[in-house]
Every structure is written in C-alpha cells, then in structure tokens.
Design an enzyme around this catalytic site. Sequence first.
Site, PDB file in Angstrom:
ATOM      1  CB  VAL A 166      39.072 104.511  15.051  1.00  0.00           C
ATOM      2  CG1 VAL A 166      39.101 106.032  15.057  1.00  0.00           C
ATOM      3  CG2 VAL A 166      39.873 103.954  16.230  1.00  0.00           C
ATOM      4  N   PRO A 167      35.530 104.846  14.146  1.00  0.00           N
ATOM      5  CG  PRO A 167      33.523 105.510  15.145  1.00  0.00           C
ATOM      6  CD  PRO A 167      34.937 105.076  15.460  1.00  0.00           C
ATOM      7  CB  CYS A 168      37.221 107.488   9.901  1.00  0.00           C
ATOM      8  SG  CYS A 168      37.723 105.990   9.070  1.00  0.00           S
ATOM      9  CG  HIS A 169      32.054 104.049   9.185  1.00  0.00           C
ATOM     10  ND1 HIS A 169      32.898 103.476  10.129  1.00  0.00           N
ATOM     11  CD2 HIS A 169      30.785 103.825   9.616  1.00  0.00           C
ATOM     12  CE1 HIS A 169      32.158 102.915  11.080  1.00  0.00           C
ATOM     13  NE2 HIS A 169      30.868 103.117  10.787  1.00  0.00           N
TER      14      HIS A 169
END
Length: 169
Positions: A137-140
């Site tokens: 879950v690409p919060c970056h």
Amino acid sequence: MKKEEDLFYDLFDSPIGPLWIVSVQAGLAYLLWHRSEAAMRAELRDRTGRHPKKSARYAKPWRSSLKRYFSGEQVVFREAIAFLEGTPFQHAVWQNLMHIPYGKVSTYRSVSQKLNKPSAARAVGNACGKNPLPIVVPCHRVVREDGTLGGYTGGIGIKTHLLKIEGVL
C-alpha cells in the site's frame, strides 16, 4: 481461535533491511521492518491478541513480488491482502493509495480530495503513518503539496530509497 485467524510470519531480507511478512490465510496483513523476531512477535500480540507462528507458506508469493520490486521491476501487487486493523477512513485512504501508479506520486491533499474530504490532508498523512502494509500500500508515493517528501514511518531514507527504485527521484 479459528485457523483462519492464525498469523503466520517469515523474514524477507530486503535492501532496506529485514522485512517481516505477516499473513493470515486470507492474505498479507502486515509488513514490519527493523525489529528483532521477539520484538515483532510481541508487537503482533499487542496489536492483534494473536500469537504469530513462523511459516514460509503464506510469505512465498510476497517474497517473489518483493524481490522483483526491489530489483527495479515495475510490480503491481496482485496477491490478496487483509486489513486486520484501521478505521473506515484509514481503509479508504489505503485503498486509494493502491491506485497511485508505480513511478508516480500524489499529494496528501489530492488523496483527501479523491475521498471527498478536501480539508482532511493531515488526516490522510496520519492514515499513511498507520499503514500496516508499506510498499504494497504505497504510502511512500504520497508527498507534500510543495513537492517535498513529507514524513515516512520507516524513515525518510527508506522513502527516498523506494522512490529512487521507482524512478521518481
């Protein structure tokens, strides 16, 4: 405790340090890093009330996808995930983040607007900080409005590394 509620974990040695792949039968539940096995197990017991068991079985497909991701391959994580915690708002944020394409970034404000909560940019940032599945879950991929990176639970160095892998930086 039913069998489907059991937590299974395995270690993945990544370029950003050890990642603990933690799953239930329904899918990936957590990616945790920089913890000893004992500390990781204690954290999972505290967070879920469950006693995790070491097993590579459920980690195998994730290990393959993560290896490809860290080698620089554009990966869309298609394996099943299972959110074991979080509020409905956090779930909505996390689901939205999964639509940010590899190699692209969005802003906290843009994510809040997509959720029809235009004044919730700070809450989006807080939800990113609670994300149990970083990378997947690409919060970056979420940055500040001015283009600066903002924060990252794993540390700004890891966020920078992930964005470099994806060719953003």
